[in-house]
Design an enzyme around this catalytic site. Structure first.
Site, mmCIF file in Angstrom:
data_model
loop_
_atom_site.group_PDB
_atom_site.id
_atom_site.type_symbol
_atom_site.label_atom_id
_atom_site.label_comp_id
_atom_site.label_asym_id
_atom_site.label_seq_id
_atom_site.Cartn_x
_atom_site.Cartn_y
_atom_site.Cartn_z
ATOM 1 N N ASP A 1 31.944 33.181 40.503
ATOM 2 C CA ASP A 1 32.633 31.923 40.801
ATOM 3 C C ASP A 1 31.672 31.116 41.676
ATOM 4 O OD1 ASP A 1 32.815 32.960 43.357
ATOM 5 O OD2 ASP A 1 34.994 32.801 43.507
ATOM 6 N N HIS A 2 32.156 30.035 42.266
ATOM 7 C CA HIS A 2 31.264 29.205 43.078
ATOM 8 C C HIS A 2 30.700 29.987 44.266
ATOM 9 C CE1 HIS A 2 35.422 28.887 44.372
ATOM 10 N NE2 HIS A 2 34.994 28.643 45.592
ATOM 11 N N CYS B 1 31.485 37.153 43.494
ATOM 12 C CA CYS B 1 32.198 36.039 44.112
ATOM 13 C C CYS B 1 31.801 36.029 45.593
ATOM 14 C CB CYS B 1 33.705 36.109 43.874
ATOM 15 S SG CYS B 1 34.578 37.531 44.566
ATOM 16 N N THR C 1 33.275 37.340 48.301
ATOM 17 C CA THR C 1 33.433 38.665 48.904
ATOM 18 C C THR C 1 33.269 39.798 47.900
ATOM 19 O OG1 THR C 1 35.790 38.638 48.408
ATOM 20 C CG2 THR C 1 35.114 37.772 50.565
ATOM 21 N N ILE D 1 35.776 40.740 46.309
ATOM 22 C CA ILE D 1 37.109 41.362 46.278
ATOM 23 C C ILE D 1 37.987 40.772 45.175
ATOM 24 C CG2 ILE D 1 39.223 41.749 47.599
ATOM 25 C CD1 ILE D 1 37.459 41.730 50.150
ATOM 26 N N GLY D 2 38.014 39.453 45.083
ATOM 27 C CA GLY D 2 38.841 38.826 44.042
ATOM 28 C C GLY D 2 38.405 39.271 42.655
ATOM 29 N N MET D 3 37.105 39.302 42.445
ATOM 30 C CA MET D 3 36.579 39.747 41.142
ATOM 31 C C MET D 3 36.985 41.197 40.865
ATOM 32 S SD MET D 3 34.983 37.519 39.367
ATOM 33 C CE MET D 3 33.826 36.136 39.302
ATOM 34 N N HIS E 1 30.359 59.354 39.845
ATOM 35 C CA HIS E 1 31.720 59.892 40.017
ATOM 36 C C HIS E 1 32.778 59.144 39.215
ATOM 37 C CE1 HIS E 1 30.965 62.183 44.047
ATOM 38 N NE2 HIS E 1 29.860 62.143 43.297
ATOM 39 N N ARG F 1 34.731 67.908 36.642
ATOM 40 C CA ARG F 1 35.752 67.401 37.555
ATOM 41 C C ARG F 1 35.798 65.872 37.554
ATOM 42 N NH1 ARG F 1 31.380 68.479 40.710
ATOM 43 N NH2 ARG F 1 31.005 67.247 42.592
ATOM 44 N N HIS F 2 34.639 65.245 37.396
ATOM 45 C CA HIS F 2 34.621 63.778 37.395
ATOM 46 C C HIS F 2 35.255 63.238 36.115
ATOM 47 C CE1 HIS F 2 32.428 63.853 41.057
ATOM 48 N NE2 HIS F 2 31.360 64.426 40.522
HETATM 49 C C1 RB5 Z 1 36.108 31.497 47.119
HETATM 50 O O1 RB5 Z 1 36.158 30.698 48.245
HETATM 51 C C2 RB5 Z 1 36.402 32.943 47.460
HETATM 52 O O2 RB5 Z 1 37.739 33.079 47.787
HETATM 53 C C3 RB5 Z 1 36.031 33.841 46.321
HETATM 54 O O3 RB5 Z 1 34.685 33.658 46.014
HETATM 55 C C4 RB5 Z 1 36.211 35.326 46.550
HETATM 56 O O4 RB5 Z 1 35.618 35.714 47.744
HETATM 57 C C5 RB5 Z 1 37.562 35.823 46.405
HETATM 58 O O5 RB5 Z 1 37.842 37.023 46.518
#
Ligand code: RB5
Length: 152
Positions: free
Chosen positions: A8-9, A65, A67, A69-71, A98, A133-134
């Site tokens: 993303d951006h 992205c 963080t 995390i969202g991805m 694993h 196991r894996h």
């Molecule tokens: C975008 O500002 C940010 O929220 C996104 O890139 C990502 O970190 C979301 O998890």
């Protein structure tokens, strides 16, 4: 290998840098965008990368992205995708051995470009461990998908 990449951006710049790096390792890279740093929604870019892995168009996928995390959350909603959020070299290797992760996520605002390259190189070159196991544990993840994924 064929590697799909998307962002993303928040991950646009690192995505472009990694694209060059992955190609320099001898892999074929398909860029699913975006093509600019304009604000976009990460699930819109996670899905086509995941679908390219599921269809066999790509062997692996990489999502960036801000963080990571969202991805990661979006990608792991797609049955058959095992997306690992990785910001260190140890985990890059371990998640291949694993978890047989088929998608790698990172956060451009978390990791520097040098470490991101090390992570990608390790993650691409590491094979799934042959240990029984894996395979059993990954099989149990598949069973979770079978139980809760209502729509293919
Ligand atoms: C975008 O500002 C940010 O929220 C996104 O890139 C990502 O970190 C979301 O998890």
């Amino acid at each position: 290998m064929k590697v799909s990449i998307g962002a993303d951006h928040g991950g646009f710049r690192l995505k472009n840098e990694l694209k060059e790096f992955i190609a320099s390792l001898g892999h074929e890279v398909k860029d699913f965008g975006p093509d600019s740093a304009d604000s976009v929604d990460y699930p819109d870019y996670a899905l086509p990368v995941c679908e390219s892995v599921l269809s066999g168009e790509a062997d692996r996928g990489i999502l960036i992205c801000g963080t990571g995390i969202g991805m990661t959350i979006a990608a792991n909603k797609v049955p058959g995708i095992r997306c690992a959020l990785v910001h260190d070299s140890f985990s890059a290797k371990a998640t291949r051995e694993h978890n047989d992760s088929n998608v790698l996520a990172m956060g451009e605002r978390v990791v520097g470009p040098g470490l991101a390259q090390d992570i990608v190189a390790l993650w691409l070159e590491t094979a799934f461990s042959q240990g029984e196991r894996h395979a059993k544990r990954v099989g149990k993840i598949k069973a979770l998908e079978d139980k809760y994924a209502l729509h293919p």
